[in-house]
Design an enzyme around this catalytic site. Structure first.
Site, mmCIF file in Angstrom:
data_model
loop_
_atom_site.group_PDB
_atom_site.id
_atom_site.type_symbol
_atom_site.label_atom_id
_atom_site.label_comp_id
_atom_site.label_asym_id
_atom_site.label_seq_id
_atom_site.Cartn_x
_atom_site.Cartn_y
_atom_site.Cartn_z
ATOM 1 N N HIS A 29 30.820 10.903 24.234
ATOM 2 C CA HIS A 29 30.005 12.059 24.596
ATOM 3 C C HIS A 29 29.397 11.835 25.976
ATOM 4 O O HIS A 29 28.307 11.262 26.091
ATOM 5 C CB HIS A 29 28.889 12.269 23.567
ATOM 6 C CG HIS A 29 29.380 12.522 22.181
ATOM 7 N ND1 HIS A 29 29.937 11.534 21.390
ATOM 8 C CD2 HIS A 29 29.404 13.658 21.431
ATOM 9 C CE1 HIS A 29 30.275 12.050 20.223
ATOM 10 N NE2 HIS A 29 29.973 13.330 20.219
ATOM 11 N N HIS A 69 24.604 10.068 19.855
ATOM 12 C CA HIS A 69 25.963 10.286 20.356
ATOM 13 C C HIS A 69 26.035 10.029 21.861
ATOM 14 O O HIS A 69 27.112 9.741 22.386
ATOM 15 C CB HIS A 69 26.435 11.711 20.040
ATOM 16 C CG HIS A 69 25.514 12.780 20.525
ATOM 17 N ND1 HIS A 69 24.473 13.258 19.761
ATOM 18 C CD2 HIS A 69 25.466 13.458 21.699
ATOM 19 C CE1 HIS A 69 23.826 14.184 20.445
ATOM 20 N NE2 HIS A 69 24.403 14.322 21.624
ATOM 21 N N PRO A 118 22.849 9.804 12.910
ATOM 22 C CA PRO A 118 22.414 10.898 12.026
ATOM 23 C C PRO A 118 21.201 11.592 12.663
ATOM 24 O O PRO A 118 20.104 11.036 12.690
ATOM 25 C CB PRO A 118 22.041 10.184 10.722
ATOM 26 C CG PRO A 118 22.738 8.857 10.784
ATOM 27 C CD PRO A 118 22.750 8.494 12.237
ATOM 28 N N LEU A 119 21.403 12.769 13.196
ATOM 29 C CA LEU A 119 20.405 13.387 14.065
ATOM 30 C C LEU A 119 19.074 13.605 13.351
ATOM 31 O O LEU A 119 19.016 13.961 12.174
ATOM 32 C CB LEU A 119 20.938 14.705 14.619
ATOM 33 C CG LEU A 119 22.118 14.556 15.582
ATOM 34 C CD1 LEU A 119 22.628 15.916 16.030
ATOM 35 C CD2 LEU A 119 21.733 13.700 16.787
ATOM 36 N N HIS A 264 30.394 18.076 25.903
ATOM 37 C CA HIS A 264 29.530 17.480 24.887
ATOM 38 C C HIS A 264 30.181 16.262 24.248
ATOM 39 O O HIS A 264 29.587 15.179 24.219
ATOM 40 C CB HIS A 264 29.190 18.513 23.805
ATOM 41 C CG HIS A 264 28.205 18.008 22.782
ATOM 42 N ND1 HIS A 264 28.534 17.094 21.806
ATOM 43 C CD2 HIS A 264 26.902 18.308 22.588
ATOM 44 C CE1 HIS A 264 27.474 16.848 21.058
ATOM 45 N NE2 HIS A 264 26.468 17.577 21.514
ATOM 46 N N GLU A 416 10.118 13.608 1.272
ATOM 47 C CA GLU A 416 10.835 12.401 0.840
ATOM 48 C C GLU A 416 11.718 11.822 1.952
ATOM 49 O O GLU A 416 11.752 10.597 2.157
ATOM 50 C CB GLU A 416 11.699 12.702 -0.390
ATOM 51 C CG GLU A 416 10.927 13.130 -1.621
ATOM 52 C CD GLU A 416 10.662 14.633 -1.684
ATOM 53 O OE1 GLU A 416 10.073 15.090 -2.684
ATOM 54 O OE2 GLU A 416 11.034 15.345 -0.716
ATOM 55 N N PHE A 442 14.554 12.855 -6.772
ATOM 56 C CA PHE A 442 14.378 13.316 -5.402
ATOM 57 C C PHE A 442 14.863 12.300 -4.378
ATOM 58 O O PHE A 442 14.724 12.521 -3.167
ATOM 59 C CB PHE A 442 12.920 13.703 -5.149
ATOM 60 C CG PHE A 442 12.443 14.819 -6.037
ATOM 61 C CD1 PHE A 442 13.296 15.868 -6.359
ATOM 62 C CD2 PHE A 442 11.170 14.813 -6.572
ATOM 63 C CE1 PHE A 442 12.869 16.903 -7.186
ATOM 64 C CE2 PHE A 442 10.740 15.837 -7.404
ATOM 65 C CZ PHE A 442 11.597 16.887 -7.711
ATOM 66 N N HIS A 478 14.540 17.697 -12.959
ATOM 67 C CA HIS A 478 13.767 16.493 -12.662
ATOM 68 C C HIS A 478 14.339 15.240 -13.336
ATOM 69 O O HIS A 478 13.788 14.154 -13.151
ATOM 70 C CB HIS A 478 12.314 16.682 -13.109
ATOM 71 C CG HIS A 478 11.504 17.535 -12.178
ATOM 72 N ND1 HIS A 478 11.912 18.787 -11.779
ATOM 73 C CD2 HIS A 478 10.326 17.301 -11.542
ATOM 74 C CE1 HIS A 478 10.997 19.301 -10.961
ATOM 75 N NE2 HIS A 478 10.040 18.416 -10.798
#
Length: 677
Positions: A29, A69, A118-119, A264, A416, A442, A478
């Protein structure tokens, strides 16, 4: 006399190292490095406090490239600043075994503070780092002797701010008043699919002001004077983090691809690189950086001087506060208190003496009542479920209620994912051991951050309560079914599902002692009977799987169980013994620990020629690796239901009577097949 080198020329050195590396790799990139080079030049050459010769100096500034990136920007910076990242590594960008991976990886490349890609998570890690700095400064600094006094700088792009986690983290950063956190927003209006105004029209400055941030700009991100003024202003902020909105052009300098998504995530190509060299007056060959430009970038001398000044200050600090200095050095190195063997022994002894029915979430809190006072680097928290997760010990002091006291507990709110990625940042910073709680179901919200804990080998402890249908009436939304098995698939994550207080205490101790990865503690809402302290049981628990109760007679089958199902296994064992069927009960609180044991230990616990039956209130498939295709698993392969826990266990066949029938049927089938197991 030679004319001074312009800032633009210095920034162009970054641009062309990135362009050339991406072109050579035929992958990468280039657009973000080209667009952010001017910002990076101002920050790294004028403001970043760091020492390339010692990337682990505790009081260094932290720099996070959240839009990972654009990794070649960071690699070019590290290389030119003087880190142990030679040119040959840039020339091997994205190649197997190189130190210049496609996305930055902490522990793999000197000077990289966190693994990004992982943005949104890099930004959130940076919030954790800035929080750690603030907490440690409050704990250790003394008048005239600030040994914790550094800043956290983070580059983010549109993608980071589109991710929902950015809302979670940046809201908390405002609440916590992290005024040493500065975020540079690369506002170039382009993502992979093209111009973002088709899907991203947030008023980002207004959004961050609403979080409680100072906002500077928009400024021209290619104007070094404007960038320098913005950074200087950000450093004056008090009580608020700062967002600097930098309007840039992705692929700046490329005559035909600037401002487009074409630059990009793909190389420019030879023709466009030649045109860019001409446009920016960069006549040098690929990967060539003239000596005078290298000298202007080299931060080695300045870095050595700034660390030396800190070392002198720390020496004075050690002379006046020897105990605090020793604790600071110990926690920065990741070691536990000197008295840890005694602490562990007392905790396990107390846990082994427990009797009666105790939920493992309560057992965990009993451990924390003890550990919080003995391990000062513990930093707890919960995603708005403190009273349910039982993550606050008697010595816990909540941030929002600390006053003049030292806080060691955070209420993250219903966040979370943000909580988990912030804990990663805290762990990466050093000096603290974070743990945080939510309901087990969760963990889905937090999963990618949990994965990143494991990928980065960080000591983060996840307290995941309400671990099964045993939570009862809240129903299938749950009730975790696939969650414990799913998390066991994450490489490097130790998943503990203890059956009583002693197993819970061992899980806590082992998770604290482990420095190369995270742990997840799956804990029950319902009460569990205590199994007591059989000879050597604590040491056996630490192996992850062990014989909890031996068969009364020649062994005919092995029952493997975890957590709340241990009680069912023990009852079934008694029922079977009354009918002349001798079975062994194996407790498997941590499959990952068991799998790391020697073949001899595993064979002693699970003899290869004996039928095996596993029971767990979760999806049965993961247990096939232990029972084989001809063994049996008593589990749940559907979603749960709403109702009292005892009724649910009966409804789903998680009973001692049903387990005993399955054992008898399995033994009979194995006997009929001549023991072909």
């Amino acid at each position: 006399m030679n004319a001074p080198i312009s800032r633009r020329t210095l920034a162009n050195a970054l641009r062309f190292l990135a362009v050339d590396a991406v072109e050579q790799a035929k992958s990468g990139h280039p657009g973000a490095p080209m667009g952010m080079a001017d910002i990076a030049e101002v920050l790294w050459r004028d403001h970043l406090r760091h020492n390339p010769a010692n990337p682990q100096w505790p009081d260094r500034d932290r720099f996070v490239l959240s839009n990972g990136h654009g990794s070649m920007l960071l690699y070019a910076l590290l290389h030119l600043a003087g880190y142990d990242l030679p040119l040959e590594q840039l020339q091997r960008f994205r190649q197997l075994g190189s130190k210049t991976a496609g996305h930055p990886e902490v522990g793999h490349t000197p000077g990289v503070e966190t693994t990004t890609g992982p943005l949104g998570q890099g930004l959130t890690n940076a919030v954790g780092m800035a929080l750690a700095e603030k907490l440690l400064a409050r704990r250790y600094n003394r008048p005239g002797l600030d040994i914790v006094d550094h800043r956290t700088w983070v580059f983010v792009g549109d993608g980071c701010l589109m991710e929902g986690i950015s809302h979670e983290a940046c809201s908390l950063a405002g609440v916590w008043g992290l005024d040493k956190l500065t975020c540079f927003y690369d506002d170039n209006g382009i993502s992979i699919d093209g111009h973002v105004d088709g899907w991203f029209r947030d008023d980002t400055p207004a959004r961050f002001r609403a979080y409680g941030w100072d906002v500077i700009g928009p400024i021209d991100g290619h104007d070094a004077v404007a960038v320098a003024a913005a950074v200087a202003e950000a450093k004056t902020s008090r009580g608020k983090p700062t967002l600097i909105v930098c309007r840039t052009q992705i692929g700046w300098g490329s005559p035909n691809k600037v401002g487009t998504h074409d630059v990009h995530g793909a190389p420019l190509g030879a023709a466009e690189i030649a045109a860019t060299r001409a446009a920016l007056d960069w006549p040098h060959a690929p990967f060539e950086v003239p000596a005078e430009i290298r000298a202007a970038w080299d931060a080695s001398s300045a870095g050595a001087a700034v660390e030396a000044e800190w070392q002198q200050r720390f020496a004075a600090y050690r002379a006046q506060y020897p105990e605090l200095a020793a604790e600071f050095e110990r926690t920065q190195a990741g070691g536990l208190p000197e008295a840890w063997p005694e602490i562990r022994g007392e905790l396990l002894s107390t846990a082994a003496a427990k009797r009666g029915g105790i939920a493992s979430r309560k057992s965990s809190q009993n451990c924390l009542d003890f550990l919080v006072d003995c391990v000062p680097e513990l930093l707890g928290g919960s995603a708005d479920l403190t009273g349910s997760n039982l993550t606050a010990g008697k010595g816990s002091v909540a941030w929002h209620a600390a006053g003049e006291r030292l806080p060691n507990y955070l209420s993250y709110g219903v966040r979370e994912f943000g909580m988990s990625a912030i804990m990663n940042g805290i762990a990466l910073h050093g000096g603290l051991i974070p743990y945080g709680g939510t309901f087990a179901v969760f963990s889905d919200y937090a999963r990618n951050a949990i994965r990143m804990s494991a990928l980065m080998q960080q000591r983060v402890i996840y307290v995941l309560t309400h671990d099964s249908i045993g939570l009862g009436e809240d129903g299938p939304t749950h009730q975790p079914i696939e969650h414990v098995g799913s998390l066991r698939l994450i490489p490097g994550l130790d998943v503990w599902r203890p059956c009583d207080e002693l197993e819970t205490a061992v899980a806590w101790c082992e998770s604290l002692e482990r420095r190369d990865g995270p742990a997840a503690l799956f804990l029950s809402r319902q009460n569990l009977e205590q199994c007591g302290d059989l000879a050597g049981r604590a040491a056996a628990i630490a192996r992850g799987g062990y014989v909890l109760r031996e068969a009364d007679g020649p062994l005919q089958a092995v029952i493997i169980a975890t957590g709340s199902e241990i009680g069912l296994a023990l009852t079934a064992q008694q029922e079977l013994a009354a009918h002349g069927v001798a079975v062994r009960v194996v407790s498997m609180p941590c499959c990952e620990r068991f799998d790391r044991q020697t073949p001899a230990w595993k064979k002693s616990v699970l003899p290869p020629d004996i039928p095996r039956i596993a029971i767990e209130a979760g999806h049965p498939d993961p247990w096939r690796k232990y029972v084989g295709m001809v063994g049996e698993v008593v589990g749940i392969d559907s979603f749960g239901a709403s109702g009292p826990a005892p009724a649910l266990y009966e409804h789903f066949g998680l009973t001692a009577a049903h387990l005993a029938r399955v054992v008898v049927e399995t033994i009979a089938r194995e006997s009929a097949s001549d023991g072909d197991f």
